[in-house]
Write an enzyme that holds these catalytic residues in place. Structure first.
Site, short mmCIF file in Angstrom:
data_model
loop_
_atom_site.label_atom_id
_atom_site.label_comp_id
_atom_site.label_asym_id
_atom_site.label_seq_id
_atom_site.Cartn_x
_atom_site.Cartn_y
_atom_site.Cartn_z
CG ASP A 119 -2.12 -0.94 1.01
OD1 ASP A 119 -2.55 -1.12 -0.14
OD2 ASP A 119 -2.58 -1.51 2.02
CG ASP A 181 -6.31 -4.74 -3.50
OD1 ASP A 181 -6.47 -5.88 -3.98
OD2 ASP A 181 -6.94 -4.33 -2.53
N1 GLY Z 1 -6.71 -2.03 -1.29
C1 GLY Z 1 -7.68 -2.34 -0.35
C2 GLY Z 1 -9.06 -2.40 -0.88
O1 GLY Z 1 -9.33 -2.27 -2.04
O2 GLY Z 1 -9.94 -2.59 -0.06
#
Ligand code: GLY
Length: 400
Positions: A119, A181
């Site tokens: 992230d 993600d």
């Molecule tokens: N990257 C975390 C989500 O999409 O919840």
């Protein structure tokens, strides 16, 4: 005389039909001005500001943002500075520029800390990436380059992808995990390799995209949220879910991240395989959508039509499809993606999804983590971020 009138008629028809194709299907400036006024409402709520606290969600029954302290673990901390940058881009308001700079500054320390997880890309590229794009501030550039190097420490050369969640190795027994993600965060690596960083960063991003394409999709081009790999052999073990309904279901935001990610990888590499793939995964998503083009949180939740929607997935996808529409070569395909994106933006901008006077967010009806019953049917800061990004992309398309 007859010839002259005929000529004028042809010109008139061409002019008006030309205007018709260029005329926006909805008022993008109205939507952006609305975002701007909601940004100012949020700034009022956050006043006096603690720049280390970032707005993240608003429950359906509330009208105030829940804010979270910036930390390595708080993945949403870059979206609010990112929204301020987008608002500055739209308004040119220097008061907003100052707010963007101040909120951004709270993230500096992340470029000197070890990576908590993938992230870091969301955290730094949505904030400093936009900040650098708009200001060319060399301090921001240095922070981005350091962040890309830190992100790259999670790359496992045996597997060929980034370890998205180091914490889940023990917790879930996933020796090496890569989540969909993570595709978004390759953009920071591509950016760094083109802006003075190590060229190997782009090679890692390409390898990650290739492995993800190879392993993290089913034969119908729907995706697994998580790919689990063996660290000894480097081989794919299984596809599972973390935030979706089941291992075999289609988690809407996961598919949205995939469409956005592969479109971006095509932009960065020019390799037509990624363009073809982005179209295939977009096409299956479009086929699964309900009439208003805003997905249920997971396309396979048996509770549909009584399941929560996910406006954040729609915002991510709208932004991605606008970009995809500028890349595909066939005019009919281009129109298909652009029309679909506009349909999404129109729905998101309607009273059903717009927070309006009820809350300072832009949008309602997003779902963060349904299996954990967390942030279900709420306003989410990243839905707002990608909505505003999509509006700005659409505005640029109308102007060019
Ligand atoms: N990257 C975390 C989500 O999409 O919840």
């Amino acid at each position: 005389m007859y010839h002259r009138n005929f000529f004028l008629l042809i010109i008139t028809v061409l002019t008006f039909s030309g205007c018709a194709t260029l005329r926006p299907s909805f008022d993008v400036n109205e939507a952006l001005t609305y975002c701007s006024s909601q940004v100012n409402r949020t700034l009022k709520q956050l006043s006096p500001p603690d720049y280390t606290l970032m707005p993240r969600s608003i429950d359906d029954s509330s009208n105030t943002w829940k804010c979270y302290k910036v930390s390595r673990e708080e993945w949403c901390s870059g979206f609010w500075p990112g929204i301020l940058w987008y608002d500055y881009e739209y308004t040119g308001d220097t008061a907003i520029l100052n707010q963007a700079r101040n909120y951004n500054a709270s993230l500096d320390f992340l470029s000197d800390s070890p990576a908590f997880d993938h992230d870091l890309g969301f955290l730094m590229y949505c904030s400093y990436g936009n900040g650098y794009r708009l200001t060319r501030d060399t301090t921001y550039k240095k922070i981005l380059l350091k962040s890309a190097t830190i992100l790259s420490t999670l790359f496992n050369p045996k597997v060929g992808t980034i370890l998205s969640w180091p914490r889940e190795v023990e917790k879930n027994g996933w020796p090496h995990n890569t989540i969909m993600d993570n595709m978004i965060n390759l953009e920071l690596l591509f950016w760094a390799s083109k802006n003075g960083g190590n060229p190997a960063l782009a090679q890692m991003a390409v390898s990650h995209a290739d492995k993800t394409m190879e392993n993290q999709f089913r034969s119908d081009y729907t995706s697994y949220h998580v790919a689990v790999y063996d660290t000894i052999t480097g081989k794919f073990i299984k596809g599972v879910t973390h935030q979706g309904y089941s291992d075999s279901s289609v988690w809407a935001r996961g598919q949205a991240w995939a469409i956005y990610g592969f479109t971006m990888v095509y932009r960065e590499t020019g390799n037509p395989n990624y363009l073809d793939f982005a179209q295939k995964i977009a096409d299956v998503y479009l086929k699964l959508l309900p009439a208003d083009y805003i997905p249920y949180w997971d396309f396979n939740d048996p509770a549909i039509p009584n399941a929560p929607k996910d406006a954040s997935a729609a915002a991510v996808t709208a932004s991605a499809l606008l970009e995809l529409s500028t890349m595909v070569h066939q005019p009919a395909q281009s129109k298909k993606y652009r029309d679909a994106a506009v349909h999404m933006l129109k729905s998101l901008s309607s009273p059903t999804y717009r927070s309006g006077s009820s809350k300072p967010s832009f949008l309602m009806h997003s779902t963060g983590n349904m299996p954990k019953h967390a942030e279900v049917d709420v306003s989410l800061i990243y839905a707002d971020y990608y909505y505003m990004e999509a509006l700005l992309r659409y505005k640029r398309m109308l102007e060019h």
